[in-house]
Design an enzyme around this catalytic site. Structure first.
Site, PDB file in Angstrom:
ATOM      1  N   GLU A 177      -0.630 -23.883  16.960  1.00 25.79           N
ATOM      2  CA  GLU A 177      -1.958 -24.104  17.534  1.00 25.79           C
ATOM      3  C   GLU A 177      -2.446 -22.880  18.284  1.00 25.79           C
ATOM      4  OE1 GLU A 177      -3.745 -26.513  16.673  1.00 25.79           O
ATOM      5  OE2 GLU A 177      -2.145 -27.523  15.607  1.00 25.79           O
ATOM      6  N   HIS A 180      -3.863 -20.138  16.027  1.00 26.28           N
ATOM      7  CA  HIS A 180      -5.269 -20.271  15.623  1.00 26.28           C
ATOM      8  C   HIS A 180      -6.175 -19.599  16.648  1.00 26.28           C
ATOM      9  CE1 HIS A 180      -5.068 -22.747  12.060  1.00 26.28           C
ATOM     10  NE2 HIS A 180      -4.334 -23.660  12.661  1.00 26.28           N
TER      11      HIS A 180
END
Length: 310
Positions: A177, A180
């Site tokens: 995560e 990103h």
């Protein structure tokens, strides 16, 4: 909304302005990218040893340079919008009694893992040194986690409880995560969308760059509807795996993580998979890149504390 004490049985219900069902990976989730403030407030602090940024680029995965599309949208405004949207989410969760307190065992665990990961994440994006990184846990059965632009991370209790994640697997999810955000995938998506639809020359009028308030509103609404490409997902897998390996978390956990995701998707697909393409090819990509990161893991100092062992 009036805040409520945390209720372990609370099921977070986002308001209409927070389309959470689209948030599988809501970070900024292409470039190279801290936790500042008090831990009691949910933020963390980290520093990068001198020379570590240069060393970080000599080994590990190769995912290429910054995308041209990121230059079409201001990073500061994407990050500000991410922080703003995250603030709304946390406020709603707190008001519903779905925000886990600072002393919750899983919150302590998540923040400890994040604190360890961040110094090895920063070489991927210089701007991340100034991000107000934050980690929170929200009560929800959804198998989901995300990172908003600017380093705002949230895990849902469902992904921890239903998949029974080990510390290594938590590090894989968190690294994915954060990747990103570090690689600015949301910013890239916005730039490509604007350029494709109307041409780069009109981007400033699309985003309302002359008015900061309007800009944040427009970008914030885009953050809630963006979906990352398979290429973005593959890149986040690899970058996250390297960050975790450098931190002393076993990168082979990427395989077991996606095997668990696959098992969970045999019934109703987990929310996490709505924005995270799964399948054997994903695991094969991870396995193919393990030789690049296993030496980093083997040399790395291992976490001082493990939360998944007695």
């Amino acid at each position: 909304m009036t805040p409520r004490p945390y209720d372990p049985q609370a099921e977070f219900q986002p308001g209409e302005d927070l389309q959470l069902h689209r948030w599988g990976c809501r970070c900024a989730l292409h470039g190279r990218r801290l936790f500042t403030g008090a831990l009691a407030a949910g933020t963390l602090a980290a520093t990068l040893p001198a020379g570590a940024a240069e060393q970080a680029q000599r080994e590990g995965v190769d995912v290429g340079g910054e995308s041209w599309a990121t230059r079409l949208v201001p990073a500061e405004q994407v990050e500000a919008a991410g922080v703003q949207e995250y603030g709304k989410l946390i406020a709603q969760a707190r008001a519903q009694g779905a925000l886990a307190p600072d002393n919750h065992p899983q919150v302590i665990r998540l923040r400890a893992i994040a604190r360890a990961l961040i110094p090895n994440a920063m070489p991927w994006n210089a701007r991340s040194r100034q991000w107000p990184w934050e980690v929170n846990l929200i009560g929800s059965k959804q198998i989901n986690a995300f990172c908003m632009p600017g380093g705002k991370i949230a895990f849902f209790t469902g992904i921890l409880d239903q998949l029974k994640l080990t510390d290594d697997e938590v590090a894989m999810v968190m690294g994915h995560e954060a990747a990103h955000a570090l690689r600015e995938h949301a910013r890239e998506r916005m730039g490509k969308t604007a350029a494709t639809r109307l041409g780069a020359g009109l981007i400033s009028s699309i985003l309302g760059l002359g008015n900061t308030g309007d800009t944040l509103l427009n970008i914030g609404s885009q953050l809630l509807t963006l979906r990352f490409s398979r290429e973005d997902e593959s890149e986040a897998d690899l970058v996250g795996m390297e960050i975790a390996a450098r931190t002393g978390y076993d990168p082979r956990a990427g395989v077991s993580l996606w095997q668990k995701m696959g098992q969970a998707s045999k019934g109703a697909p987990p929310q996490f998979l709505s924005t995270h393409p799964s399948g054997s090819s994903r695991i094969q990509d991870i396995q193919a890149n393990l030789p690049r990161v296993m030496p980093l893991y083997e040399r790395a100092a291992k976490p001082a504390r493990r939360f998944d062992r007695g």
